[in-house]
Design an enzyme around this catalytic site. Structure first.
Site, PDB file in Angstrom:
ATOM      1  N   GLY A   1      46.204   8.137  18.066  1.00 31.61           N
ATOM      2  CA  GLY A   1      47.316   8.244  17.452  1.00 31.61           C
ATOM      3  C   GLY A   1      47.196   8.445  15.891  1.00 31.61           C
TER       4      GLY A   1
ATOM      5  N   GLY B   1      46.740   7.145  12.738  1.00 30.30           N
ATOM      6  CA  GLY B   1      46.573   5.850  12.431  1.00 30.30           C
ATOM      7  C   GLY B   1      46.816   6.018  10.526  1.00 30.30           C
ATOM      8  N   ARG B   2      46.644   7.020  10.057  1.00 32.70           N
ATOM      9  CA  ARG B   2      46.949   7.157   8.749  1.00 32.70           C
ATOM     10  C   ARG B   2      47.571   8.476   8.306  1.00 32.70           C
ATOM     11  NH1 ARG B   2      41.264   8.708   5.908  1.00 32.70           N
ATOM     12  NH2 ARG B   2      40.211   9.689   7.554  1.00 32.70           N
TER      13      ARG B   2
ATOM     14  N   LYS C   1      48.435  12.750   4.578  1.00 38.98           N
ATOM     15  CA  LYS C   1      47.183  11.891   5.306  1.00 38.98           C
ATOM     16  C   LYS C   1      46.936  11.013   4.333  1.00 38.98           C
ATOM     17  CE  LYS C   1      42.732  12.802   7.127  1.00 38.98           C
ATOM     18  NZ  LYS C   1      41.939  14.083   7.914  1.00 38.98           N
TER      19      LYS C   1
ATOM     20  N   ASP D   1      42.807   0.825   7.487  1.00 35.59           N
ATOM     21  CA  ASP D   1      43.858   0.474   6.517  1.00 35.59           C
ATOM     22  C   ASP D   1      44.773   1.701   6.285  1.00 35.59           C
ATOM     23  OD1 ASP D   1      42.229   2.553   5.444  1.00 35.59           O
ATOM     24  OD2 ASP D   1      41.698   1.203   3.633  1.00 35.59           O
TER      25      ASP D   1
ATOM     26  N   ARG E   1      49.413  17.991   4.220  1.00 38.21           N
ATOM     27  CA  ARG E   1      49.154  18.822   5.191  1.00 38.21           C
ATOM     28  C   ARG E   1      50.373  19.661   5.700  1.00 38.21           C
ATOM     29  NH1 ARG E   1      44.467  16.276   8.869  1.00 38.21           N
ATOM     30  NH2 ARG E   1      46.009  15.116   9.814  1.00 38.21           N
TER      31      ARG E   1
ATOM     32  N   ARG F   1      47.933  18.013  19.107  1.00 39.64           N
ATOM     33  CA  ARG F   1      46.419  18.027  19.488  1.00 39.64           C
ATOM     34  C   ARG F   1      46.302  18.054  21.048  1.00 39.64           C
ATOM     35  NH1 ARG F   1      44.308  15.039  14.768  1.00 39.64           N
ATOM     36  NH2 ARG F   1      46.214  14.910  13.245  1.00 39.64           N
TER      37      ARG F   1
ATOM     38  N   ASP G   1      41.181  14.868  19.967  1.00 40.93           N
ATOM     39  CA  ASP G   1      42.055  14.481  19.417  1.00 40.93           C
ATOM     40  C   ASP G   1      42.074  15.310  17.917  1.00 40.93           C
ATOM     41  OD1 ASP G   1      39.873  12.801  18.791  1.00 40.93           O
ATOM     42  OD2 ASP G   1      40.809  11.903  17.177  1.00 40.93           O
TER      43      ASP G   1
ATOM     44  N   ASP H   1      41.913  18.506  10.862  1.00 44.68           N
ATOM     45  CA  ASP H   1      41.368  17.335  10.266  1.00 44.68           C
ATOM     46  C   ASP H   1      39.654  17.772   9.821  1.00 44.68           C
ATOM     47  OD1 ASP H   1      43.028  15.735  11.178  1.00 44.68           O
ATOM     48  OD2 ASP H   1      41.978  14.531  12.706  1.00 44.68           O
TER      49      ASP H   1
HETATM   50  P1  AMP Z   1      39.089  11.004  12.744  1.00 45.70           P
HETATM   51  O1  AMP Z   1      37.710  10.782  13.235  1.00 45.70           O
HETATM   52  O2  AMP Z   1      39.341  11.071  11.376  1.00 45.70           O
HETATM   53  O3  AMP Z   1      39.796  11.969  13.482  1.00 45.70           O
HETATM   54  O4  AMP Z   1      40.048   9.416  13.429  1.00 45.70           O
HETATM   55  C1  AMP Z   1      40.154   9.030  14.668  1.00 45.70           C
HETATM   56  C2  AMP Z   1      41.234   8.049  14.534  1.00 45.70           C
HETATM   57  O5  AMP Z   1      41.016   7.015  13.837  1.00 45.70           O
HETATM   58  C3  AMP Z   1      42.448   8.666  14.399  1.00 45.70           C
HETATM   59  O6  AMP Z   1      43.357   7.986  15.271  1.00 45.70           O
HETATM   60  C4  AMP Z   1      42.803   8.331  12.896  1.00 45.70           C
HETATM   61  O7  AMP Z   1      44.211   8.343  12.805  1.00 45.70           O
HETATM   62  C5  AMP Z   1      42.332   6.891  12.771  1.00 45.70           C
HETATM   63  N1  AMP Z   1      41.854   6.554  11.568  1.00 45.70           N
HETATM   64  C6  AMP Z   1      40.704   7.221  10.810  1.00 45.70           C
HETATM   65  N2  AMP Z   1      40.777   6.580   9.547  1.00 45.70           N
HETATM   66  C7  AMP Z   1      41.640   5.798   9.630  1.00 45.70           C
HETATM   67  C8  AMP Z   1      42.068   4.925   8.654  1.00 45.70           C
HETATM   68  N3  AMP Z   1      41.472   4.695   7.227  1.00 45.70           N
HETATM   69  N4  AMP Z   1      43.008   4.196   8.805  1.00 45.70           N
HETATM   70  C9  AMP Z   1      43.840   4.146  10.027  1.00 45.70           C
HETATM   71  N5  AMP Z   1      43.347   4.998  10.919  1.00 45.70           N
HETATM   72  C10 AMP Z   1      42.340   5.857  10.587  1.00 45.70           C
HETATM   73 MG    MG Z   2      41.549  12.953  13.741  1.00 41.38          MG
END
Ligand code: AMP
Ligand code: MG
Length: 524
Positions: free
Chosen positions: A101, A103-104, A124, A136, A194, A201, A276, A286
């Site tokens: 999901g 997350g940020r 983002k 966070d 963005r 996705r 994702d 991403d």
């Molecule tokens: P990514 O590798 O950036 O595509 O992130 C994979 C997952 O981790 C996704 O669900 C992001 O939303 C979550 N994520 C990455 N960094 C953070 C963050 N600093 N805070 C919360 N969720 C994160």
């Molecule tokens: Mg991602």
């Protein structure tokens, strides 16, 4: 602020998480959660894309209004916006990871521009959501600069991508352990806005399929087709829903093939091709530990987190895209009566990729087409570029200056990283060039038209890793002019830009092993 029109179909037409309190949780039976961005201390607008502003129908003067920085830092919500975080899963590094999901990332709403186009806006780094797991919800300046610049650079290169409207610093510090080596440090926080027609996705479909929630999966499929693939007709009105889904998946396969063929053309390595991070629209999405190939190397990956298996290395991207599409097909198969149409679509990926790859290769080399019998010659060149450590971008650009009536390696000399290797491989390049020139002459090209066409497909300027890092180093010191300058250079990647030759230089020696220039972690 002007009146902006929003039409928020995602939150209107799809099932929402009934729980509205904050807090990390597993969200079942819903495709998103309503969330509000978490305000930041001191939003400051650092850079914006004037192309995206105008695409959205916003006046450039708007950027001077403090409300602009405030809205795109998540401190204020513009009327009509309905923020939410999407619920999706994904395969990470080959393994099913369950619910991930946003997350940020926080979607603000679907803006309808004056031309009637739909553009989804997404922050983002705007704070925690139910999908933040242990993290966070924030993003650091260095990774935000990279995402902002690369989105726009890729677009200008002609590569399908999500766009970036703005880059805002938050005035808050974010703690990151950049190399996961037990040395966490405070870093400046930032937020990128963005922009894309859709942020859906592969993983959005995989999650309900993995939970056997087929009604939810079907809702999402129908919604996606209706909103983002209107040429396929209204799913509620078509005679054969399954046939429509097969056509849709075929379209997704074709778009993905075209996107990856472009990556290979310009030397872009995504770095984290998890499902994702794969857009249903075939957009590059991403920007994390991505990188640009300097010396042509199919085995190179910028992602230190992937250094062991190098799953996402440059030369593997086409087969990883295929693997990811296969995961999507597996999810879709749960609501299809037969798998043959999905298999046929996967084959279509291979066909379209092969076709595009060849067309791009021909264009890069200044050939009318790549015939089967040319492929051995193309392969020989790739082998030479790799072995002799030759800069991919400089080589192809300079190839336009090789006289096909009297070929010599002279125009290519800048492309070599290693003098000893250049001397050693020079005879092989001479030999290759002679056969190549003879092949080009068979096409009977107009010399000058051929050169012009080659310059229009072989960029002079790409967002080399060390260039982005230099802009980041300056930005970290509070000087943001490096970011805006680089953005400006990347606006015209195929043009000679007198006075800006420094931006077209090959990677300097100091950058070879420096963090951020050749090695990037997922920490962002
Ligand atoms: P990514 O590798 O950036 O595509 O992130 C994979 C997952 O981790 C996704 O669900 C992001 O939303 C979550 N994520 C990455 N960094 C953070 C963050 N600093 N805070 C919360 N969720 C994160
Ligand atoms: Mg991602």
């Amino acid at each position: 602020m002007p009146t902006l029109r929003f039409d928020n179909t995602f939150v209107r037409d799809l099932p929402a998480d009934p729980e509205t309190r904050p807090g990390v949780r597993q969200v079942h039976g819903a495709l998103f959660s309503h969330v509000q961005p978490t305000p930041v201390r001191a939003p400051r607008l650092i850079a914006w894309s004037k192309e995206v502003l105008s695409m959205l129908g916003m006046d450039e003067a708007l950027t001077q209004d403090p409300m602009f920085a405030s809205v795109f830092a998540g401190n204020e919500i513009f009327p009509g916006m309905q923020p939410y975080a999407a619920n999706y899963g994904g395969h990470q590094f080959g393994n099913w990871a369950g619910q991930l999901g946003d997350g940020r990332a926080i979607n603000l709403g679907e803006l309808i521009n004056p031309a009637g186009e739909r553009w989804e806006l997404q922050l983002k780094g705007a704070g925690r959501t139910p999908y933040s797991r242990t993290a966070d919800g924030r993003a650091v300046l260095r990774s935000s600069v990279r995402e902002f610049l690369c989105s726009e650079a890729m677009h200008q290169l002609g590569v399908p991508t999500t766009r970036a409207l703005s880059l805002v610093t938050t005035g808050d510090l974010v703690i990151r352990d950049m190399f996961y080596d037990g040395n966490p440090e405070p870093e400046p926080g930032a937020i990128v806005c963005r922009v894309a027609p859709s942020f859906i996705r592969f993983g959005n479909f995989e999650l309900p399929a993995s939970r056997d929630d087929l009604p939810l999966l079907e809702k999402l499929i129908d919604y996606t087709i209706r909103r983002d693939f209107p040429a396929l007709g209204d799913p509620d009105k078509v005679a054969d829903k399954h046939e429509q889904r097969a056509l849709w998946f075929t379209d997704v396969c074709e778009r993905t093939a075209r996107m990856v063929a472009h990556w290979m053309r310009v030397g872009f390595v995504h770095g984290v091709m998890n499902t994702d991070n794969m857009s249903i629209l075939g957009l590059t999405i991403d920007y994390g530990p991505y990188g640009w190939v300097d010396n042509y190397d199919l085995d190179w990956t910028p992602n230190t987190t992937d250094a062991q298996g190098r799953r996402y290395r440059f030369g593997y991207q086409p087969r990883i895209a295929y693997w990811n599409l296969s995961r999507l097909a597996t999810a879709l198969a749960t609501v299809m009566p037969a798998t043959e149409p999905l298999e046929a679509a996967l084959q279509r990926f291979i066909d379209v990729f092969t076709e595009d790859e060849r067309r791009h290769t021909a264009a890069k080399l200044g050939l009318r087409e790549c015939r089967d019998e040319d492929m051995a010659h193309v392969e020989a060149l790739r082998g030479l570029l790799q072995e002799a450590e030759v800069d991919m971008t400089i080589f192809h650009r300079a190839l336009a200056d090789v006289n096909i009536d009297a070929p010599s390696v002279e125009p290519l000399s800048e492309a070599f990283y290693d003098d000893a290797k250049r001397e050693r491989f020079e005879p092989k390049f001479v030999e290759w060039l002679e056969t190549f020139a003879a092949r080009v002459r068979e096409d009977e090209p107009d010399r000058s038209a051929r050169r012009t066409a080659m310059l229009a497909v072989n960029p002079k300027y790409v967002l080399r890793n060390y260039l982005a890092q230099q802009a980041i180093d300056r930005a970290t010191e509070g000087d943001y002019t490096g970011v805006t300058e680089l953005l400006d250079v990347m606006r015209r990647p195929y043009d000679e830009q007198p006075g800006r030759e420094a931006y077209a230089e090959k990677r300097p020696d100091w950058a070879r092993q420096r963090a951020g220039c050749s090695m990037l972690s997922c920490s962002s």
